[in-house]
Design an enzyme around this catalytic site. Structure first.
Site, PDB file in Angstrom:
ATOM      1  N   VAL A   1       0.839  -1.198   0.000  1.00  8.90           N
ATOM      2  CA  VAL A   1       0.000   0.000   0.000  1.00  8.90           C
ATOM      3  C   VAL A   1       0.873   1.246   0.000  1.00  8.90           C
ATOM      4  O   VAL A   1       0.435   2.329   0.394  1.00  8.90           O
ATOM      5  CB  VAL A   1      -0.945   0.011   1.224  1.00  8.90           C
ATOM      6  CG1 VAL A   1      -2.025  -1.047   1.077  1.00  8.90           C
ATOM      7  CG2 VAL A   1      -0.168  -0.190   2.525  1.00  8.90           C
ATOM      8  N   ALA A   2       2.116   1.124  -0.448  1.00  7.33           N
ATOM      9  CA  ALA A   2       3.076   2.235  -0.402  1.00  7.33           C
ATOM     10  C   ALA A   2       3.271   2.827  -1.797  1.00  7.33           C
ATOM     11  O   ALA A   2       2.510   3.695  -2.223  1.00  7.33           O
ATOM     12  CB  ALA A   2       4.396   1.744   0.191  1.00  7.33           C
ATOM     13  N   ARG A   3       4.265   2.351  -2.505  1.00  2.00           N
ATOM     14  CA  ARG A   3       4.541   2.772  -3.873  1.00  2.00           C
ATOM     15  C   ARG A   3       4.926   1.540  -4.689  1.00  2.00           C
ATOM     16  O   ARG A   3       5.660   0.663  -4.217  1.00  2.00           O
ATOM     17  CB  ARG A   3       5.672   3.811  -3.929  1.00  2.00           C
ATOM     18  CG  ARG A   3       5.266   5.202  -3.462  1.00  2.00           C
ATOM     19  CD  ARG A   3       4.315   5.857  -4.455  1.00  2.00           C
ATOM     20  NE  ARG A   3       4.014   7.241  -4.132  1.00  2.00           N
ATOM     21  CZ  ARG A   3       2.946   7.645  -3.460  1.00  2.00           C
ATOM     22  NH1 ARG A   3       2.085   6.737  -3.003  1.00  2.00           N
ATOM     23  NH2 ARG A   3       2.722   8.920  -3.234  1.00  2.00           N
TER      24      ARG A   3
ATOM     25  N   GLU B   1       0.865   3.075 -13.450  1.00  2.00           N
ATOM     26  CA  GLU B   1      -0.542   3.247 -13.114  1.00  2.00           C
ATOM     27  C   GLU B   1      -1.214   4.175 -14.120  1.00  2.00           C
ATOM     28  O   GLU B   1      -0.639   5.201 -14.487  1.00  2.00           O
ATOM     29  CB  GLU B   1      -0.673   3.812 -11.696  1.00  2.00           C
ATOM     30  CG  GLU B   1      -0.130   2.870 -10.632  1.00  2.00           C
ATOM     31  CD  GLU B   1      -0.289   3.412  -9.212  1.00  2.00           C
ATOM     32  OE1 GLU B   1      -0.944   4.461  -9.046  1.00  2.00           O
ATOM     33  OE2 GLU B   1       0.231   2.783  -8.284  1.00  2.00           O
TER      34      GLU B   1
ATOM     35  N   HIS C   1      -5.187   1.866  -6.624  1.00  2.00           N
ATOM     36  CA  HIS C   1      -4.577   2.918  -5.808  1.00  2.00           C
ATOM     37  C   HIS C   1      -5.649   3.718  -5.053  1.00  2.00           C
ATOM     38  O   HIS C   1      -5.761   4.939  -5.206  1.00  2.00           O
ATOM     39  CB  HIS C   1      -3.732   3.859  -6.665  1.00  2.00           C
ATOM     40  CG  HIS C   1      -2.649   4.535  -5.864  1.00  2.00           C
ATOM     41  ND1 HIS C   1      -1.387   4.764  -6.368  1.00  2.00           N
ATOM     42  CD2 HIS C   1      -2.633   5.027  -4.590  1.00  2.00           C
ATOM     43  CE1 HIS C   1      -0.648   5.376  -5.459  1.00  2.00           C
ATOM     44  NE2 HIS C   1      -1.392   5.537  -4.367  1.00  2.00           N
TER      45      HIS C   1
ATOM     46  N   SER D   1      -6.455   2.740  -1.501  1.00  3.73           N
ATOM     47  CA  SER D   1      -6.496   2.272  -0.119  1.00  3.73           C
ATOM     48  C   SER D   1      -6.707   3.393   0.891  1.00  3.73           C
ATOM     49  O   SER D   1      -7.262   3.179   1.964  1.00  3.73           O
ATOM     50  CB  SER D   1      -5.212   1.510   0.228  1.00  3.73           C
ATOM     51  OG  SER D   1      -4.082   2.354   0.174  1.00  3.73           O
TER      52      SER D   1
END
Length: 333
Positions: free
Chosen positions: A241-243, A272, A291, A293
């Site tokens: 859930v970061a990059r 993305e 993307h 979250s």
């Protein structure tokens, strides 16, 4: 919108076509002399003379190209938590302050991580697939309580995740820059350096879930490659859930296909939107989120509130919140 005080700072709002909600709160702010709205293509013309930039276009790198016209800029505020898209040499080496929107996304992201853990443990996504084919297939599920999680990244998002997973009954360990014991949220924090004995590589061997919650920096880019994925248990799941670039996508696809790990819950990707050609769309072990979250009802209004709070603090001469340490790429503390 011009105010009565021409000496007040001018603000540029960099957007991608969608403007901030309730923009009159920005337009009518008495501490601003002017508010200019600009897309990436318009930024070069909009920046001269502006002292403040609000980056509302969340992942743009337009400031890099327009940097030569930013001679009056004093402060950049990002309507995101991650600021990797702003950490180019010109800005990093300048005296321009950078702040982010820490405090908006932590809780929602932690809830998403818990949702993914539950989905894997109870095979909720598998049940949905079976429902679509009208298939009644009994099977056993897994317990969540007593499982182990390694949260990579010990900042505010990682801490919110740790608290949420601990409340659900998981045993949580952290991986970060500074190894330690007695941490209030993680208990034990191991080194996130994969080459460090007793660090992340060894800890992954004990984790049922590896959760990536670290900022994208030179140290974390490509961190989860084939070698680190191979340190995970074959029954473990990876959640990012970061990059996206923290995980080498090609290596992850191979690890899922070969059974090196059991699954992946992914909210972020190297490119993305995720291209149609990506194998991740069709891998049954992968859960793909677009993307989202941290994006809950009202999140954009909250982003505006955070910016205006920092603007008021700056105009009063106070230290801004969420000041980014540009050498590290994220706020301290």
């Amino acid at each position: 919108m011009t105010t009565a005080d021409p000496s007040a700072p001018a603000l540029v709002v960099l957007h991608g076509g969608e403007l901030p909600p309730g923009r009159e709160r920005i337009d009518r702010h008495p501490g601003l002399s002017e508010v200019r709205y600009a897309t990436a293509e318009q930024l070069t013309e909009a920046l001269p003379g502006a002292r403040i930039l609000l980056v509302w276009d969340l992942f743009t790198e337009a400031l890099t190209a327009a940097w030569d016209t930013a001679g009056s800029l004093e402060w950049v505020h990002a309507a995101t938590t991650g600021v990797d898209n702003l950490m180019f040499p010109g800005l990093v080496e300048s005296d321009v302050a950078v702040t982010n929107s820490r405090g908006v996304f932590e809780g929602p992201i932690a809830e998403t991580v818990l949702g993914l853990v539950l989905s894997f443990a109870k095979d909720l996504h598998g049940s949905r697939d079976l429902q679509r084919s009208h298939t009644w297939k009994w099977r056993e599920s897994e317990r969540v309580q007593g499982r182990t999680a390694l949260v990579v990244g010990t900042g505010p998002i990682g801490r919110a995740i740790a608290r949420m997973l601990t409340a659900a009954g998981l045993e949580v360990t952290g991986a970060g820059r500074t190894p330690r014991t007695g941490d209030p949220d993680f208990g034990t924090v191991v080194s996130a350096d994969p080459g460090e004995p007793g660090g992340i590589g060894d800890a992954l061997g004990d984790a049922d879930y590896a959760v990536v919650a670290a900022p994208l920096t030179d140290a974390t880019r490509g961190l989860f490659d084939a070698r680190l994925l191979a340190r995970m248990k074959p029954t473990a799941r990876l959640i990012n859930v970061a990059r996206g670039p923290i995980v080498v996508e090609e290596d992850l696809v191979r690890a899922l296909r070969d059974g090196t790990i059991a699954g992946a819950g992914l909210d972020v990707f190297e490119a993305e939107p995720l291209p149609d050609s990506s194998p991740l769309w069709d891998l049954p072990q992968a859960v793909v989120l677009p993307h989202m979250s941290g994006d809950v009802v009202g999140w954009k209004d909250e982003l505006v509130r955070v910016f205006l709070d920092n603007l008021d603090r700056r105009l009063r001469g106070e230290e801004p919140r969420n000041l980014v340490d540009k050498a590290r790429g994220y706020p301290r503390g």
